[in-house]
Scaffold this active site. Structure first.
Site: not given
Length: 387
Positions: A30-35, A37, A52, A144
């Protein structure tokens, strides 16, 4: 892949992953706005874990503070329905890596793959509320909650993750933070006053999505989001309108045509696959006035939760989270020292000892004369906005 002493460096999705040799077989999950994984195997335990990477945590004071806050929260909040921090380390490139248990999927992926049977909807809702009761008892608001932040394993064990936006319980909370579909109306209406009830609104949106298989309030923008909320709940009551602080927002709300609410029993009449109690609980979560919204504690006692509710096995946090750092306006170097200190403390607590790189970095910045702040943080009138 390049090995550098205790660390191995590899590229994943164009991102350098630089992790200790304890972890192998990296695969992106997975990819988020801040990192980013990745899954990995912990050679020490043989278990699958999630690693992460926090992207450029010391690039700005805002990002450094956000990372520090998430680390502090992960250290403090220990509960079966919350993601558990197993390890944390800094790489030679000064990136930060959080290591947690690996869950097989998240609720968002589950909802896009197939409809949920009623027993799973009920059990997942219970576990979310059980985790939230603990979080709120610690004086923390998640802010969130959304399906992608709800992790689930093959045994249907559920864990809430991503506390990077979590905040203190504060009657003067500010700013847009949560994903729009799951955002409580008081955040949109006031940008100012909200509390733990915003999380219960999000749970209501998640429960509805589990029931219907699609988001309840899929707003295209803030105006559309509020408009489709009023299609179900009707126009906000006068006492809610009175809390609106922004004149522009007030004028917008007052300009809308009056709408009567639709009874939840009518709106969800086609959802015969779930108990009527589920719709009743949903109606108690999705209320305009946050003061009238059900709490996590009371929701656990709702008849819909009766098959799982056990007051002796729904713990609270014994110690309130210390938010004394949260209004501090500090330079990046100070946040860095504080972060290193927290990492060393974490390794001392778990008895594993911090990795050598962290200790060397700590010694180096101390030699450079950068001192950790005293217990009296520099205060600001308003916290910098974190998006």
């Amino acid at each position: 892949m390049v090995s550098d002493g205790e660390f191995t460096r590899t590229q994943i999705f164009g991102t350098v992953f630089e992790i200790t040799n304890r972890y192998t077989d990296l695969n992106p999950v997975g990819m988020g706005a801040f990192g980013l994984v990745c899954s990995a195997i912990d050679k020490l335990t043989g278990q699958n874990v999630a690693v992460k990477k926090i992207m450029k945590p010391f690039s700005t004071s805002v990002l450094a503070k956000r990372t520090y806050r998430e680390l502090k929260l992960l250290k403090h909040l220990r509960h079966e329905n919350l993601i558990t921090l197993d390890d944390i380390f800094l790489s030679p490139l000064e990136d930060i890596y959080f290591v947690t248990e690996l869950q097989g999927t998240d609720l968002h992926r589950l909802l896009t793959s197939r409809p949920l049977e009623k027993q799973f909807i009920q059990y997942f809702t219970y576990q979310i509320l059980r985790g939230l009761k603990y979080v709120h008892s610690a004086g923390v608001i998640h802010r969130d909650l959304k399906p992608s932040n709800i992790l689930i394993n093959e045994n249907c064990d559920l864990k809430i993750c991503d506390f990077g936006l979590a905040r203190i319980q504060d009657p003067q909370m500010t700013g847009y933070v949560s994903t729009r579909y799951y955002r409580a109306p008081e955040i949109m209406l006031t940008w100012q006053k909200y509390d733990t009830e915003v999380d219960l609104w999000s749970v209501g949106c998640i429960l509805s999505e589990m029931i219907e298989g699609k988001p309840l309030f899929p707003g295209k923008d803030h105006v559309h989001q509020f408009s489709i909320i009023t299609e179900l709940l009707g126009s906000p009551p006068p006492d809610v309108i009175e809390t609106i602080c922004s004149e522009n927002t007030l004028r917008f709300v007052q300009s809308l045509p009056h709408r009567d609410p639709i009874p939840f029993s009518e709106r969800f009449a086609q959802c015969s696959h779930v108990e009527p109690e589920a719709i009743d609980l949903l109606a108690k979560m999705l209320i305009f006035d946050p003061k009238k919204r059900i709490s996590a504690l009371d929701a656990l006692s709702h008849p819909y939760m009766e098959p799982y509710h056990d007051p002796t096995d729904e713990p609270v946090c014994e110690v309130k989270f210390d938010w004394s750092f949260n209004d501090a306006d500090l330079p990046v170097d100070t946040w860095r020292v504080m972060m290193y200190s927290e990492i060393l403390d974490f390794h001392q607590i778990i008895g594993a000892g911090a990795n050598g790189t962290t200790q060397e970095q700590m010694a180096q910045i101390q030699q450079e004369g950068i001192q950790a702040p005293s217990s009296q943080y520099q205060q600001t009138n308003q916290e910098q906005k974190v998006e």
